[in-house]
Motif scaffolding. Structure first.
Motif, PDB file in Angstrom:
ATOM      1  N   TYR A   7      49.382 -56.637  10.522  1.00 45.45           N
ATOM      2  CA  TYR A   7      48.801 -55.685  11.475  1.00 45.45           C
ATOM      3  C   TYR A   7      47.288 -55.886  11.574  1.00 45.45           C
ATOM      4  CZ  TYR A   7      48.950 -51.321  14.176  1.00 45.45           C
ATOM      5  OH  TYR A   7      48.881 -50.378  15.183  1.00 45.45           O
ATOM      6  N   GLY A   8      46.853 -57.165  11.419  1.00 43.36           N
ATOM      7  CA  GLY A   8      45.444 -57.511  11.520  1.00 43.36           C
ATOM      8  C   GLY A   8      44.630 -57.274  10.269  1.00 43.36           C
ATOM      9  N   ILE A   9      45.261 -56.811   9.204  1.00 48.42           N
ATOM     10  CA  ILE A   9      44.562 -56.506   7.952  1.00 48.42           C
ATOM     11  C   ILE A   9      44.925 -57.562   6.919  1.00 48.42           C
ATOM     12  CG2 ILE A   9      44.300 -54.806   6.093  1.00 48.42           C
ATOM     13  CD1 ILE A   9      45.027 -52.667   8.267  1.00 48.42           C
ATOM     14  N   GLU A  10      43.892 -58.181   6.324  1.00 55.18           N
ATOM     15  CA  GLU A  10      44.152 -59.221   5.335  1.00 55.18           C
ATOM     16  C   GLU A  10      44.573 -58.619   4.009  1.00 55.18           C
ATOM     17  OE1 GLU A  10      42.011 -63.141   5.025  1.00 55.18           O
ATOM     18  OE2 GLU A  10      41.181 -62.090   3.279  1.00 55.18           O
ATOM     19  N   LEU A  11      45.659 -59.145   3.472  1.00 46.49           N
ATOM     20  CA  LEU A  11      46.171 -58.722   2.180  1.00 46.49           C
ATOM     21  C   LEU A  11      46.085 -59.892   1.211  1.00 46.49           C
ATOM     22  CD1 LEU A  11      49.449 -56.868   3.263  1.00 46.49           C
ATOM     23  CD2 LEU A  11      47.185 -55.887   2.854  1.00 46.49           C
ATOM     24  N   GLN A  12      45.482 -59.649   0.074  1.00 45.58           N
ATOM     25  CA  GLN A  12      45.442 -60.640  -0.984  1.00 45.58           C
ATOM     26  C   GLN A  12      46.798 -60.654  -1.693  1.00 45.58           C
ATOM     27  OE1 GLN A  12      42.845 -62.773  -1.466  1.00 45.58           O
ATOM     28  NE2 GLN A  12      42.005 -61.793   0.378  1.00 45.58           N
ATOM     29  N   PRO A  13      47.100 -61.731  -2.436  1.00 46.30           N
ATOM     30  CA  PRO A  13      48.359 -61.746  -3.185  1.00 46.30           C
ATOM     31  C   PRO A  13      48.506 -60.487  -4.047  1.00 46.30           C
ATOM     32  CG  PRO A  13      47.348 -63.907  -3.243  1.00 46.30           C
ATOM     33  CD  PRO A  13      46.349 -62.975  -2.600  1.00 46.30           C
ATOM     34  N   GLY A  14      49.671 -59.864  -3.955  1.00 49.16           N
ATOM     35  CA  GLY A  14      49.950 -58.651  -4.712  1.00 49.16           C
ATOM     36  C   GLY A  14      49.552 -57.359  -4.011  1.00 49.16           C
ATOM     37  N   GLU A  15      48.797 -57.440  -2.921  1.00 48.50           N
ATOM     38  CA  GLU A  15      48.394 -56.240  -2.182  1.00 48.50           C
ATOM     39  C   GLU A  15      49.445 -55.864  -1.154  1.00 48.50           C
ATOM     40  OE1 GLU A  15      43.569 -56.097  -2.173  1.00 48.50           O
ATOM     41  OE2 GLU A  15      44.511 -57.206  -0.542  1.00 48.50           O
ATOM     42  N   GLY A  16      49.446 -54.588  -0.771  1.00 45.11           N
ATOM     43  CA  GLY A  16      50.387 -54.094   0.208  1.00 45.11           C
ATOM     44  C   GLY A  16      49.706 -53.229   1.257  1.00 45.11           C
TER      45      GLY A  16
END
Length: 83
Positions: free
Chosen positions: A33-42
């Motif tokens: 949804y256009g938001i960057e998530l790092q590994p493990g983030e939700g």
């Protein structure tokens, strides 16, 4: 509840679902949804907009994967509001 693992760029347009939760389960950043998530983030739909039981999510959910990568998407199946 529907669970899907996304490993390539994808846009979800279905409108029979309510709230959702996306988790980056890969080794690289991914965008949901256009938001960057790092590994493990939700990211949850609740962080964007509150939905009541029976409401549906009407916006496309775009997932951009950095290869190699994966996002797990959980969506609740919307049920009609009782009157």
């Amino acid at each position: 509840m529907r669970s899907e693992t996304v490993t390539a760029n994808k846009t979800f347009n279905e409108k029979q679902y309510g709230g959702w939760l996306a988790m980056n389960i890969g080794a690289n950043p991914a965008k949901v949804y256009g938001i960057e998530l790092q590994p493990g983030e939700g990211l949850s739909s609740e962080s964007i907009m509150h939905l009541n039981p029976g409401d549906t999510w009407e916006e496309p959910i775009e997932i951009e994967i950095t290869q190699p990568g994966a996002v797990r998407l959980l969506r609740t199946i919307a049920t009609p509001k009782s009157r």
